[in-house]
Write a protein that holds these residues in place. Structure first.
Motif, PDB file in Angstrom:
ATOM      1  N   GLN A 198       0.832  -1.215   0.000  1.00 49.21           N
ATOM      2  CA  GLN A 198       0.000   0.000   0.000  1.00 49.21           C
ATOM      3  C   GLN A 198       0.864   1.262   0.000  1.00 49.21           C
ATOM      4  N   GLU A 199       2.044   1.135   0.659  1.00 46.12           N
ATOM      5  CA  GLU A 199       2.923   2.312   0.742  1.00 46.12           C
ATOM      6  C   GLU A 199       3.364   2.784  -0.641  1.00 46.12           C
ATOM      7  N   VAL A 200       3.366   1.853  -1.593  1.00 43.38           N
ATOM      8  CA  VAL A 200       3.740   2.227  -2.968  1.00 43.38           C
ATOM      9  C   VAL A 200       2.717   3.212  -3.540  1.00 43.38           C
ATOM     10  N   PHE A 201       1.457   2.918  -3.299  1.00 43.46           N
ATOM     11  CA  PHE A 201       0.404   3.799  -3.820  1.00 43.46           C
ATOM     12  C   PHE A 201       0.429   5.161  -3.112  1.00 43.46           C
ATOM     13  N   VAL A 202       0.653   5.111  -1.813  1.00 43.82           N
ATOM     14  CA  VAL A 202       0.676   6.353  -1.041  1.00 43.82           C
ATOM     15  C   VAL A 202       1.850   7.219  -1.505  1.00 43.82           C
ATOM     16  N   GLU A 203       2.968   6.542  -1.752  1.00 44.79           N
ATOM     17  CA  GLU A 203       4.158   7.257  -2.240  1.00 44.79           C
ATOM     18  C   GLU A 203       3.885   7.850  -3.627  1.00 44.79           C
ATOM     19  N   CYS A 204       3.151   7.114  -4.408  1.00 42.11           N
ATOM     20  CA  CYS A 204       2.794   7.579  -5.751  1.00 42.11           C
ATOM     21  C   CYS A 204       1.954   8.856  -5.656  1.00 42.11           C
ATOM     22  N   ALA A 205       0.993   8.851  -4.731  1.00 41.34           N
ATOM     23  CA  ALA A 205       0.150  10.045  -4.539  1.00 41.34           C
ATOM     24  C   ALA A 205       0.992  11.209  -4.061  1.00 41.34           C
ATOM     25  N   ARG A 206       1.936  10.900  -3.172  1.00 39.46           N
ATOM     26  CA  ARG A 206       2.797  11.965  -2.653  1.00 39.46           C
ATOM     27  C   ARG A 206       3.645  12.580  -3.774  1.00 39.46           C
ATOM     28  N   LYS A 207       4.207  11.715  -4.624  1.00 46.04           N
ATOM     29  CA  LYS A 207       5.030  12.208  -5.744  1.00 46.04           C
ATOM     30  C   LYS A 207       4.197  13.087  -6.675  1.00 46.04           C
ATOM     31  N   PHE A 208       2.990  12.629  -6.915  1.00 40.72           N
ATOM     32  CA  PHE A 208       2.068  13.377  -7.765  1.00 40.72           C
ATOM     33  C   PHE A 208       1.838  14.774  -7.173  1.00 40.72           C
ATOM     34  N   ALA A 209       1.564  14.791  -5.861  1.00 34.59           N
ATOM     35  CA  ALA A 209       1.286  16.070  -5.193  1.00 34.59           C
ATOM     36  C   ALA A 209       2.532  16.944  -5.140  1.00 34.59           C
ATOM     37  N   GLU A 210       3.685  16.315  -4.927  1.00 36.00           N
ATOM     38  CA  GLU A 210       4.923  17.101  -4.850  1.00 36.00           C
ATOM     39  C   GLU A 210       5.280  17.745  -6.185  1.00 36.00           C
ATOM     40  N   CYS A 211       4.776  17.127  -7.210  1.00 31.04           N
ATOM     41  CA  CYS A 211       4.999  17.675  -8.551  1.00 31.04           C
ATOM     42  C   CYS A 211       4.354  19.049  -8.707  1.00 31.04           C
ATOM     43  N   VAL A 212       3.280  19.265  -7.964  1.00 30.91           N
ATOM     44  CA  VAL A 212       2.536  20.511  -8.130  1.00 30.91           C
ATOM     45  C   VAL A 212       2.663  21.431  -6.918  1.00 30.91           C
ATOM     46  N   GLY A 213       3.611  21.124  -6.025  1.00 27.50           N
ATOM     47  CA  GLY A 213       3.819  21.993  -4.869  1.00 27.50           C
ATOM     48  C   GLY A 213       4.248  21.218  -3.642  1.00 27.50           C
ATOM     49  N   THR A 214       3.813  21.684  -2.465  1.00 27.56           N
ATOM     50  CA  THR A 214       4.155  20.958  -1.235  1.00 27.56           C
ATOM     51  C   THR A 214       2.963  20.083  -0.839  1.00 27.56           C
ATOM     52  N   VAL A 215       3.245  19.074  -0.010  1.00 26.68           N
ATOM     53  CA  VAL A 215       2.133  18.235   0.452  1.00 26.68           C
ATOM     54  C   VAL A 215       2.389  17.802   1.889  1.00 26.68           C
ATOM     55  N   GLU A 216       1.324  17.822   2.690  1.00 25.13           N
ATOM     56  CA  GLU A 216       1.417  17.349   4.073  1.00 25.13           C
ATOM     57  C   GLU A 216       0.467  16.173   4.231  1.00 25.13           C
ATOM     58  N   LEU A 217       1.004  15.093   4.798  1.00 24.77           N
ATOM     59  CA  LEU A 217       0.163  13.935   5.111  1.00 24.77           C
ATOM     60  C   LEU A 217      -0.454  14.182   6.482  1.00 24.77           C
ATOM     61  N   ILE A 218      -1.786  14.215   6.543  1.00 28.00           N
ATOM     62  CA  ILE A 218      -2.433  14.548   7.816  1.00 28.00           C
ATOM     63  C   ILE A 218      -3.536  13.526   8.100  1.00 28.00           C
ATOM     64  N   PRO A 219      -3.964  13.400   9.352  1.00 29.96           N
ATOM     65  CA  PRO A 219      -5.085  12.505   9.629  1.00 29.96           C
ATOM     66  C   PRO A 219      -6.374  13.074   9.031  1.00 29.96           C
ATOM     67  N   GLU A 220      -7.297  12.198   8.659  1.00 26.17           N
ATOM     68  CA  GLU A 220      -8.509  12.685   7.989  1.00 26.17           C
ATOM     69  C   GLU A 220      -9.335  13.624   8.869  1.00 26.17           C
ATOM     70  N   ARG A 221      -9.248  13.441  10.208  1.00 28.23           N
ATOM     71  CA  ARG A 221     -10.063  14.309  11.072  1.00 28.23           C
ATOM     72  C   ARG A 221      -9.658  15.783  10.944  1.00 28.23           C
ATOM     73  N   CYS A 222      -8.441  16.038  10.433  1.00 24.47           N
ATOM     74  CA  CYS A 222      -7.980  17.430  10.252  1.00 24.47           C
ATOM     75  C   CYS A 222      -8.147  17.903   8.815  1.00 24.47           C
ATOM     76  N   PHE A 223      -8.742  17.064   7.984  1.00 26.63           N
ATOM     77  CA  PHE A 223      -8.732  17.358   6.548  1.00 26.63           C
ATOM     78  C   PHE A 223      -9.532  18.614   6.184  1.00 26.63           C
ATOM     79  N   ASN A 224     -10.679  18.794   6.809  1.00 27.09           N
ATOM     80  CA  ASN A 224     -11.527  19.928   6.410  1.00 27.09           C
ATOM     81  C   ASN A 224     -10.949  21.301   6.791  1.00 27.09           C
ATOM     82  N   PRO A 225     -10.435  21.473   8.021  1.00 29.38           N
ATOM     83  CA  PRO A 225      -9.771  22.755   8.280  1.00 29.38           C
ATOM     84  C   PRO A 225      -8.549  22.971   7.390  1.00 29.38           C
ATOM     85  N   ALA A 226      -7.828  21.896   7.109  1.00 30.50           N
ATOM     86  CA  ALA A 226      -6.656  22.033   6.228  1.00 30.50           C
ATOM     87  C   ALA A 226      -7.109  22.407   4.817  1.00 30.50           C
ATOM     88  N   MET A 227      -8.235  21.828   4.403  1.00 32.20           N
ATOM     89  CA  MET A 227      -8.790  22.150   3.082  1.00 32.20           C
ATOM     90  C   MET A 227      -9.140  23.635   2.986  1.00 32.20           C
TER      91      MET A 227
END
Ligand SMILES: NC(=O)C1=CN([C@@H]2O[C@H](COP(=O)(O)OP(=O)(O)OC[C@H]3O[C@@H](n4cnc5c(N)ncnc54)[C@H](OP(=O)(O)O)[C@@H]3O)[C@@H](O)[C@H]2O)C=CC1
Ligand SMILES: O=C(O)[C@@H]1CCC=N1
Length: 337
Positions: A198-227
Motif C-alpha cells: 500500500q505504501e507504494v500507492f501512497v508514495e505515488c500520490a505523494r510524488k504526484f502532489a509534490e509535482c505541483v507543490g508541497t504536500v502534508e500527510l495529515i489525519p482525515e479528522r484534520c482534513f476539512n480545516p486544512a482544506m
C-alpha cells in the motif's frame, strides 16, 4: 522505446511485469527503491513507458487542468499518459484542441477503455453519485485519488461499489496554484496492512502532489480545516490582493502598478515566513514578530493595523476558515445519508 525516469538515483529497478509490481498496479511502469541505512523506502516511478495512458481523470475542469498542467511542467506525465472525461462536448473540444487525444464525454466508456490505471476523481462532490453509477461493474480499481472537498474516505469506499479491501484510496486536497507548482496540498488515507505494498500507492500520490507543490500527510479528522486553508484560501487571498490594489487606486495609484505591487507584497511576506533566511522560524516564532518590525512607533502601518482590527479583519478571516471547514463537514454528513 524511450523510458522516462522521474528519479534517477535507483538502486534497484523492478520491471513492471515483476510479481512484486503486478501485485501493486500494472499500469505503473516500474518501482524504484532507495536505500537509507538499513531501511528501504520505496518510491514509485510513474514516468511511464511512452505510450501508456495511466492517469485517468474523471472530470476535466479547473482542478484537473491545474494538476495536469503542473505535472506536465515537471515532466511527470505527458499528454499521451492522460485520459480525461468531461460532461459537455464543449469541454471535450477544449481539451482536444490543447493536444489531448484521450478525451471522453462518457465516463463509463473511459473507465472501460482503461481498466488498470490511477483514477483521479476531479468532479464536484454533487456529481459523485453520477460518477459512481458510471463505474463499470467488473472494475477492480487498485488506486483512486479523490480531490473532492467534503467526501470522506468512508463515503468513497462505501459508495464506489467495486472498491474492495484491496483498493487504496487517497484523498488529496490541492489548490489552483498546482498549475505553476505552488500548491499547498494535504493528503490522507486509511492505512490497511492487508493491502500489499500500500505504501507504494501512497508514495505515488505523494510524488504526484509534490509535482505541483508541497504536500502534508495529515489525519482525515484534520482534513476539512486544512482544506479551508490549502484549498480555499487562494480565493480569499485574491480578494485581499484585489482590495489592496483598490485601496491604492482610490488614493491615485495606477491600477496595473497597484495590482503588481499588491501581489508581490503578499509573495514577499509569505516567503519571509517560509524562508529561514529571513531569520524567522515558522515552527517556533510568532507571526507578530514580523508584523511588529513593519509597524514603526507613531508611524503609518500601525494606523492600518488599527483600522483592520476595528473592522474585524482577523475575526473575519478566522470565521471564514471555520465556516469553510464546517461546510465540508455538512457536505460529508449529507452525502453519507
Ligand atoms: N477549484 C479548486 O480550486 C479546487 C477544487 N477542488 C475539488 O475539485 C473538484 C472539481 O472542482 P473544479 O475543477 O473546480 O470544478 P469544475 O466545475 O471546474 O470541473 C468539474 C468537471 O467535472 C466534469 N463533469 C461533470 N459531470 C461529470 C461526469 N458525470 N463525468 C465526468 N466529468 C463530469 C465537468 O465537465 P464539463 O467541463 O463538461 O462541465 C468539469 O470538467 C471538486 O470536487 C472540488 O472540491 C479541490 C481543490 C481546489
Ligand atoms: O470551493 C470548493 O468547494 C473547492 C474546494 C477547495 C477549493 N475549492
Amino acid at each position: 522505446m524511450t523510458r522516462r525516469y522521474w528519479e534517477t538515483q535507483t538502486n534497484i529497478v523492478v520491471p513492471w511485469h515483476s510479481p512484486l509490481f503486478s501485485s501493486s498496479i500494472s499500469s505503473l511502469s516500474f518501482l524504484l527503491f532507495h536505500r537509507y541505512s538499513s531501511e528501504i523506502i520505496m518510491t514509485v516511478n510513474i514516468g511511464s513507458e511512452s505510450g501508456s495512458t495511466n492517469w485517468v481523470f474523471i472530470g476535466g475542469g479547473n482542478m484537473a487542468a491545474a494538476l495536469i498542467k503542473g505535472c506536465e511542467k515537471k515532466n511527470f506525465v505527458e499528454k499521451h499518459n492522460i485520459a480525461v472525461s468531461v460532461q459537455t462536448g464543449k469541454s471535450a473540444e477544449k481539451w482536444r484542441k490543447q493536444g489531448y487525444d484521450n478525451v471522453f464525454t462518457n465516463t463509463l466508456e473511459m473507465l472501460e477503455t482503461y481498466p488498470t490505471a490511477i483514477y483521479i476523481i476531479c468532479v464536484k462532490p454533487q456529481v459523485f453519485d453520477e460518477v459512481v453509477s458510471s463505474w463499470p461493474v467488473n472494475s477492480r480499481p487498485k488506486f483512486i485519488i479523490s480531490v473532492m472537498a467534503g467526501v470522506p474516505l468512508k463515503t468513497l469506499s462505501e459508495k464506489l461499489p467495486f472498491v474492495s479491501g484491496n483498493t487504496t484510496i487517497v484523498r488529496l486536497m490541492p489548490n489552483v496554484a498546482s498549475s505553476i507548482g505552488f500548491s499547498a496540498s494535504t493528503m490522507c488515507y486509511e492505512k490497511n496492512d492487508k493491502i500489499e505494498n500500500q505504501e507504494v500507492f501512497v508514495e505515488c500520490a505523494r510524488k504526484f502532489a509534490e509535482c505541483v507543490g508541497t504536500v502534508e500527510l495529515i489525519p482525515e479528522r484534520c482534513f476539512n480545516p486544512a482544506m479551508a486553508i490549502g484549498g480555499s484560501s487562494p480565493a480569499w487571498t485574491f480578494m485581499y490582493i484585489e482590495s489592496l490594489a483598490d485601496g491604492a487606486v482610490a488614493q491615485g495609484l495606477g491600477r496595473a502598478e497597484a495590482k503588481r505591487l499588491a501581489a508581490q507584497a503578499v509573495v514577499g511576506a509569505a516567503q519571509m515566513l517560509l524562508d529561514s533566511e529571513s531569520g524567522f522560524n515558522i515552527e517556533s516564532q510568532h507571526f507578530g514578530l514580523l508584523k511588529d518590525k513593519v509597524c514603526s512607533p507613531g508611524g503609518t502601518t500601525i494606523e492600518g493595523v488599527r483600522t483592520l482590527e476595528k473592522n474585524g479583519f482577523r475575526s473575519a478571516v478566522l470565521e471564514a476558515v471555520v465556516a469553510t471547514s464546517k461546510k465540508a463537514d455538512d457536505m460529508a454528513k449529507s452525502l453519507s445519508k
